[in-house]
Every structure is written in structure tokens, then in C-alpha cells.
Design a protein around this motif. Sequence first.
Motif, PDB file in Angstrom:
ATOM      1  N   GLU A  91       0.847  -1.187   0.000  1.00  0.00           N
ATOM      2  CA  GLU A  91       0.000   0.000   0.000  1.00  0.00           C
ATOM      3  C   GLU A  91       0.886   1.241   0.000  1.00  0.00           C
ATOM      4  OE1 GLU A  91      -3.153  -0.018   2.857  1.00  0.00           O
ATOM      5  OE2 GLU A  91      -3.410  -2.188   2.653  1.00  0.00           O
ATOM      6  N   VAL A  92       1.043   1.817  -1.183  1.00  0.00           N
ATOM      7  CA  VAL A  92       1.880   2.987  -1.348  1.00  0.00           C
ATOM      8  C   VAL A  92       1.212   3.903  -2.364  1.00  0.00           C
ATOM      9  CG1 VAL A  92       3.288   1.908  -3.149  1.00  0.00           C
ATOM     10  CG2 VAL A  92       4.236   3.767  -1.831  1.00  0.00           C
ATOM     11  N   ASP A  93       1.310   5.194  -2.153  1.00  0.00           N
ATOM     12  CA  ASP A  93       0.744   6.136  -3.121  1.00  0.00           C
ATOM     13  C   ASP A  93       1.764   7.180  -3.566  1.00  0.00           C
ATOM     14  OD1 ASP A  93       0.883   7.662  -0.844  1.00  0.00           O
ATOM     15  OD2 ASP A  93      -1.247   8.141  -0.758  1.00  0.00           O
ATOM     16  N   ARG A  94       3.024   6.991  -3.154  1.00  0.00           N
ATOM     17  CA  ARG A  94       4.085   7.905  -3.568  1.00  0.00           C
ATOM     18  C   ARG A  94       5.371   7.108  -3.790  1.00  0.00           C
ATOM     19  NH1 ARG A  94       2.886  12.789  -3.619  1.00  0.00           N
ATOM     20  NH2 ARG A  94       4.987  13.602  -3.787  1.00  0.00           N
ATOM     21  N   PHE A  95       6.148   7.559  -4.752  1.00  0.00           N
ATOM     22  CA  PHE A  95       7.492   7.023  -4.958  1.00  0.00           C
ATOM     23  C   PHE A  95       8.319   8.176  -5.499  1.00  0.00           C
ATOM     24  CE2 PHE A  95      10.970   5.159  -7.261  1.00  0.00           C
ATOM     25  CZ  PHE A  95      11.399   4.144  -6.431  1.00  0.00           C
ATOM     26  N   SER A  96       9.310   8.591  -4.744  1.00  0.00           N
ATOM     27  CA  SER A  96      10.127   9.740  -5.121  1.00  0.00           C
ATOM     28  C   SER A  96       9.216  10.926  -5.398  1.00  0.00           C
ATOM     29  CB  SER A  96      11.016   9.378  -6.317  1.00  0.00           C
ATOM     30  OG  SER A  96      11.885  10.444  -6.639  1.00  0.00           O
ATOM     31  N   ASN A  97       9.250  11.487  -6.594  1.00  0.00           N
ATOM     32  CA  ASN A  97       8.404  12.633  -6.898  1.00  0.00           C
ATOM     33  C   ASN A  97       7.115  12.234  -7.607  1.00  0.00           C
ATOM     34  OD1 ASN A  97       9.827  11.919  -9.210  1.00  0.00           O
ATOM     35  ND2 ASN A  97       9.905  14.003 -10.010  1.00  0.00           N
ATOM     36  N   ALA A  98       6.826  10.947  -7.695  1.00  0.00           N
ATOM     37  CA  ALA A  98       5.613  10.451  -8.348  1.00  0.00           C
ATOM     38  C   ALA A  98       4.520  10.223  -7.312  1.00  0.00           C
ATOM     39  CB  ALA A  98       5.909   9.145  -9.080  1.00  0.00           C
ATOM     40  N   SER A  99       3.280  10.493  -7.715  1.00  0.00           N
ATOM     41  CA  SER A  99       2.172  10.323  -6.777  1.00  0.00           C
ATOM     42  C   SER A  99       0.928   9.750  -7.445  1.00  0.00           C
ATOM     43  CB  SER A  99       1.825  11.667  -6.126  1.00  0.00           C
ATOM     44  OG  SER A  99       1.455  12.614  -7.124  1.00  0.00           O
ATOM     45  N   ARG A 100       1.090   9.179  -8.621  1.00  0.00           N
ATOM     46  CA  ARG A 100      -0.030   8.552  -9.313  1.00  0.00           C
ATOM     47  C   ARG A 100       0.348   7.100  -9.605  1.00  0.00           C
ATOM     48  NH1 ARG A 100      -0.624  12.141 -14.421  1.00  0.00           N
ATOM     49  NH2 ARG A 100       1.626  12.034 -14.273  1.00  0.00           N
ATOM     50  N   ASN A 101      -0.552   6.378 -10.215  1.00  0.00           N
ATOM     51  CA  ASN A 101      -0.216   5.041 -10.684  1.00  0.00           C
ATOM     52  C   ASN A 101      -0.661   4.930 -12.130  1.00  0.00           C
ATOM     53  OD1 ASN A 101      -2.959   4.036 -10.892  1.00  0.00           O
ATOM     54  ND2 ASN A 101      -2.961   3.978  -8.646  1.00  0.00           N
ATOM     55  N   LEU A 102      -0.294   3.846 -12.753  1.00  0.00           N
ATOM     56  CA  LEU A 102      -0.679   3.586 -14.138  1.00  0.00           C
ATOM     57  C   LEU A 102      -1.633   2.392 -14.225  1.00  0.00           C
ATOM     58  CD1 LEU A 102       2.766   4.076 -15.904  1.00  0.00           C
ATOM     59  CD2 LEU A 102       0.926   5.738 -15.618  1.00  0.00           C
ATOM     60  N   ASN A 103      -2.322   2.118 -13.117  1.00  0.00           N
ATOM     61  CA  ASN A 103      -3.191   0.939 -13.067  1.00  0.00           C
ATOM     62  C   ASN A 103      -4.221   0.954 -14.187  1.00  0.00           C
ATOM     63  OD1 ASN A 103      -1.797   0.005 -10.861  1.00  0.00           O
ATOM     64  ND2 ASN A 103      -3.217   0.879  -9.381  1.00  0.00           N
ATOM     65  N   HIS A 104      -4.709   2.132 -14.557  1.00  0.00           N
ATOM     66  CA  HIS A 104      -5.708   2.217 -15.640  1.00  0.00           C
ATOM     67  C   HIS A 104      -5.141   1.691 -16.963  1.00  0.00           C
ATOM     68  CE1 HIS A 104      -3.251   5.850 -15.931  1.00  0.00           C
ATOM     69  NE2 HIS A 104      -3.578   5.874 -17.215  1.00  0.00           N
ATOM     70  N   ALA A 105      -3.849   1.804 -17.159  1.00  0.00           N
ATOM     71  CA  ALA A 105      -3.227   1.351 -18.406  1.00  0.00           C
ATOM     72  C   ALA A 105      -3.048  -0.170 -18.438  1.00  0.00           C
ATOM     73  CB  ALA A 105      -1.869   2.025 -18.585  1.00  0.00           C
TER      74      ALA A 105
END
Length: 129
Positions: A113-127
Motif C-alpha cells: 500500500e503505497v501512493d508515492r514514490f520519489s516525486n511520483a504520486s499517481r499510478n498507471l493501473n488504468h493502463a
Amino acid sequence: QAGYHALSHHGNDPDTITDLLKVEVEHMRCFERFLAQLKSKTGANGQQLLDSTIVLLGSGMGDASRHANSNLPTLVAGGGFQHGQHIATDPKAKDAPLLGDLYISLMQKLGIEVDRFSNASRNLNHAFS
């Protein structure tokens, strides 16, 4: 004979690019054999190892000759994702995804369960659906 690093800094020299392509084609052949092994073997639950394993292949350079770290080639295999697709993004778009967004998706797929990584805060799950 040049090593991989020297070849990657080809300076658009056609002969050097030809040599670099030979090395990179062999890298992909090795990767294909690795994926085939994961697909041919099953885990304790009877599931193909490829389906229960996420494999990420990528590069920190989109163009190593210029040390450009945009337009990074990245391949995801296994892990139960829908495969056989090419996801291209416009790096100049205001909302262009970051590589970290992919990492968030992979961690979420692994149950982290994570919603951030470095400067990223979204995911690409929709893709991946």
C-alpha cells in the motif's frame, strides 16, 4: 572491440550503432529465454512462475549517447498483467506520467500500500486493465 558503455556513447556513428545493436539484440534474446523459463515452470500452487512474478526491464537512459533520461524504454512482463500492449506517453504533456508512477503500480500489484514514490504520486493501473 568496444565495451557496452563505450558503444552506448555512439555519437551517431553508423558502425558503432551497428555494434551496439548486436549487443542489445543479444540482451533481448537472453531476456526472452529467461521469460520462457519462467513461463515453462510452475510454482507450488501450479501457476506458471511468469504469472506470479513481475519482471521489469528498463534503462536509465533514453539516449545514452546524449545522457538523455527521458523517453525511457521500459518493459514489464509477468505478474498477471494484461500484456501485449505498448503504452506510449507524450513526455511534453502537462500530466505526463513519471517512471515512479509505474513503480507505484507495480508495488500496488504486489500488495504494497503505497501512493508515492520519489516525486511520483499517481499510478498507471488504468493502463494495465
